[in-house]
Design a protein around this motif. Structure first.
Motif, mmCIF file in Angstrom:
data_model
loop_
_atom_site.group_PDB
_atom_site.id
_atom_site.type_symbol
_atom_site.label_atom_id
_atom_site.label_comp_id
_atom_site.label_asym_id
_atom_site.label_seq_id
_atom_site.Cartn_x
_atom_site.Cartn_y
_atom_site.Cartn_z
ATOM 1 N N PRO A 23 20.063 -3.503 6.557
ATOM 2 C CA PRO A 23 20.142 -2.635 5.381
ATOM 3 C C PRO A 23 21.074 -3.225 4.317
ATOM 4 O O PRO A 23 22.111 -3.799 4.630
ATOM 5 C CB PRO A 23 20.703 -1.329 5.933
ATOM 6 N N GLY A 24 20.674 -3.077 3.070
ATOM 7 C CA GLY A 24 21.430 -3.634 1.955
ATOM 8 C C GLY A 24 20.722 -4.862 1.398
ATOM 9 O O GLY A 24 19.534 -5.075 1.639
ATOM 10 N N THR A 25 21.470 -5.678 0.684
ATOM 11 C CA THR A 25 20.910 -6.897 0.096
ATOM 12 C C THR A 25 21.455 -8.091 0.853
ATOM 13 O O THR A 25 22.660 -8.189 1.087
ATOM 14 C CB THR A 25 21.283 -7.016 -1.391
ATOM 15 N N GLN A 26 20.573 -8.984 1.248
ATOM 16 C CA GLN A 26 21.013 -10.196 1.925
ATOM 17 C C GLN A 26 20.315 -11.408 1.350
ATOM 18 O O GLN A 26 19.234 -11.305 0.770
ATOM 19 C CB GLN A 26 20.793 -10.105 3.419
ATOM 20 N N LYS A 27 20.963 -12.553 1.522
ATOM 21 C CA LYS A 27 20.451 -13.803 0.998
ATOM 22 C C LYS A 27 20.029 -14.692 2.168
ATOM 23 O O LYS A 27 20.807 -14.923 3.084
ATOM 24 C CB LYS A 27 21.539 -14.497 0.187
ATOM 25 N N VAL A 28 18.783 -15.171 2.127
ATOM 26 C CA VAL A 28 18.260 -16.081 3.141
ATOM 27 C C VAL A 28 18.146 -17.461 2.499
ATOM 28 O O VAL A 28 17.572 -17.601 1.417
ATOM 29 C CB VAL A 28 16.876 -15.615 3.654
ATOM 30 N N PRO A 58 0.800 -1.211 0.000
ATOM 31 C CA PRO A 58 0.000 0.000 0.000
ATOM 32 C C PRO A 58 0.838 1.269 0.000
ATOM 33 O O PRO A 58 0.345 2.329 -0.302
ATOM 34 C CB PRO A 58 -0.796 -0.108 1.304
ATOM 35 N N ASN A 59 2.126 1.197 0.336
ATOM 36 C CA ASN A 59 2.952 2.379 0.485
ATOM 37 C C ASN A 59 4.039 2.393 -0.585
ATOM 38 O O ASN A 59 4.939 1.576 -0.581
ATOM 39 C CB ASN A 59 3.586 2.384 1.876
ATOM 40 N N VAL A 60 3.983 3.322 -1.509
ATOM 41 C CA VAL A 60 4.941 3.407 -2.606
ATOM 42 C C VAL A 60 6.307 3.884 -2.122
ATOM 43 O O VAL A 60 7.331 3.541 -2.698
ATOM 44 C CB VAL A 60 4.398 4.342 -3.705
ATOM 45 N N GLU A 61 6.362 4.639 -1.022
ATOM 46 C CA GLU A 61 7.617 5.179 -0.519
ATOM 47 C C GLU A 61 8.584 4.084 -0.091
ATOM 48 O O GLU A 61 9.786 4.285 -0.087
ATOM 49 C CB GLU A 61 7.353 6.118 0.656
ATOM 50 N N GLN A 62 8.095 2.925 0.298
ATOM 51 C CA GLN A 62 8.953 1.847 0.763
ATOM 52 C C GLN A 62 9.362 0.914 -0.371
ATOM 53 O O GLN A 62 9.739 -0.214 -0.145
ATOM 54 C CB GLN A 62 8.245 1.040 1.851
ATOM 55 N N ALA A 63 9.330 1.383 -1.600
ATOM 56 C CA ALA A 63 9.642 0.546 -2.753
ATOM 57 C C ALA A 63 11.074 0.040 -2.728
ATOM 58 O O ALA A 63 11.398 -0.918 -3.396
ATOM 59 C CB ALA A 63 9.366 1.307 -4.044
ATOM 60 N N ALA A 64 11.952 0.685 -1.951
ATOM 61 C CA ALA A 64 13.336 0.229 -1.870
ATOM 62 C C ALA A 64 13.448 -1.085 -1.104
ATOM 63 O O ALA A 64 14.442 -1.775 -1.217
ATOM 64 C CB ALA A 64 14.195 1.291 -1.229
ATOM 65 N N THR A 65 12.455 -1.442 -0.314
ATOM 66 C CA THR A 65 12.424 -2.733 0.361
ATOM 67 C C THR A 65 11.687 -3.699 -0.537
ATOM 68 O O THR A 65 10.521 -3.487 -0.858
ATOM 69 C CB THR A 65 11.712 -2.622 1.722
ATOM 70 N N LYS A 66 12.409 -4.744 -0.965
ATOM 71 C CA LYS A 66 11.759 -5.687 -1.871
ATOM 72 C C LYS A 66 12.489 -7.024 -1.874
ATOM 73 O O LYS A 66 13.630 -7.121 -1.435
ATOM 74 C CB LYS A 66 11.709 -5.130 -3.288
ATOM 75 N N VAL A 67 11.800 -8.024 -2.373
ATOM 76 C CA VAL A 67 12.404 -9.328 -2.622
ATOM 77 C C VAL A 67 12.955 -9.256 -4.041
ATOM 78 O O VAL A 67 12.198 -9.138 -4.999
ATOM 79 C CB VAL A 67 11.375 -10.465 -2.470
ATOM 80 N N GLU A 68 14.278 -9.289 -4.156
ATOM 81 C CA GLU A 68 14.899 -9.130 -5.473
ATOM 82 C C GLU A 68 14.859 -10.408 -6.294
ATOM 83 O O GLU A 68 14.571 -10.369 -7.473
ATOM 84 C CB GLU A 68 16.342 -8.655 -5.312
ATOM 85 N N ARG A 69 15.196 -11.538 -5.662
ATOM 86 C CA ARG A 69 15.225 -12.821 -6.389
ATOM 87 C C ARG A 69 14.831 -13.947 -5.468
ATOM 88 O O ARG A 69 15.105 -13.914 -4.266
ATOM 89 C CB ARG A 69 16.642 -13.127 -6.897
ATOM 90 N N VAL A 70 14.186 -14.953 -6.041
ATOM 91 C CA VAL A 70 13.908 -16.213 -5.366
ATOM 92 C C VAL A 70 14.381 -17.288 -6.328
ATOM 93 O O VAL A 70 13.867 -17.402 -7.441
ATOM 94 C CB VAL A 70 12.404 -16.366 -5.047
ATOM 95 N N LEU A 125 16.237 -23.263 -1.133
ATOM 96 C CA LEU A 125 15.715 -22.098 -1.824
ATOM 97 C C LEU A 125 16.427 -20.879 -1.253
ATOM 98 O O LEU A 125 16.623 -20.770 -0.043
ATOM 99 C CB LEU A 125 14.206 -21.977 -1.602
ATOM 100 N N PHE A 126 16.842 -19.973 -2.120
ATOM 101 C CA PHE A 126 17.491 -18.744 -1.697
ATOM 102 C C PHE A 126 16.557 -17.573 -1.990
ATOM 103 O O PHE A 126 15.990 -17.482 -3.074
ATOM 104 C CB PHE A 126 18.816 -18.548 -2.428
ATOM 105 N N VAL A 127 16.415 -16.692 -1.003
ATOM 106 C CA VAL A 127 15.587 -15.502 -1.132
ATOM 107 C C VAL A 127 16.500 -14.301 -0.919
ATOM 108 O O VAL A 127 17.097 -14.159 0.147
ATOM 109 C CB VAL A 127 14.442 -15.486 -0.096
ATOM 110 N N GLU A 128 16.633 -13.451 -1.942
ATOM 111 C CA GLU A 128 17.429 -12.232 -1.827
ATOM 112 C C GLU A 128 16.500 -11.076 -1.488
ATOM 113 O O GLU A 128 15.561 -10.790 -2.234
ATOM 114 C CB GLU A 128 18.180 -11.936 -3.123
#
Length: 115
Positions: A80-85, A25-37, A46-49
């Motif tokens: 903060p940044g990109t991490q892999k789970v 619902p909030n466009v301002e938080q677009a920097a938080t995202k799931v980049e790759r699965v 399974l890796f979640v970035e």
């Protein structure tokens, strides 16, 4: 008769490949995202970035195709940044699943296939 074929084709089209949907619902938080699965299809792991601009808590839920929870990981710390789970799914049966990642008020859904 044509309507039933159309429904079958639409269901098959949805099941082929992977797709990601962001429900936010909030466009301002677009920097938080799931980049790759990845990988998809998966076998054991399974890796979640996840890319995040601030510290946060994530909840990851694996759902079967009917929407029933199969496995859940709560309070996954996101920095903060990109991490892999890395998720261990060795004991999971073959089939189609949905992976839902919730970070704050943002939800990300990916379709997965286990072989």
């Amino acid at each position: 008769m044509k309507a039933s074929y159309l429904i079958i084709v639409l269901v098959l089209a949805c099941l082929i490949g992977s797709a990601q949907a962001e429900i936010s619902p909030n466009v301002e938080q677009a920097a938080t995202k799931v980049e790759r699965v990845y990988p998809n299809p998966l076998s054991d792991y399974l890796f979640v970035e996840i890319k995040c601009v601030d510290y946060a808590q994530a909840t990851i839920v694996l759902l079967d195709i009917l929407g029933n929870p199969v496995q859940q990981w709560e309070n996954v710390e996101v920095v903060p940044g990109t991490q892999k789970v890395r998720l261990d799914l060795k004991l999971l049966h073959s089939g189609i699943y949905l992976l839902k990642v919730t970070i704050g008020d943002q939800k990300f859904v990916n379709r997965l296939r286990k072989v």
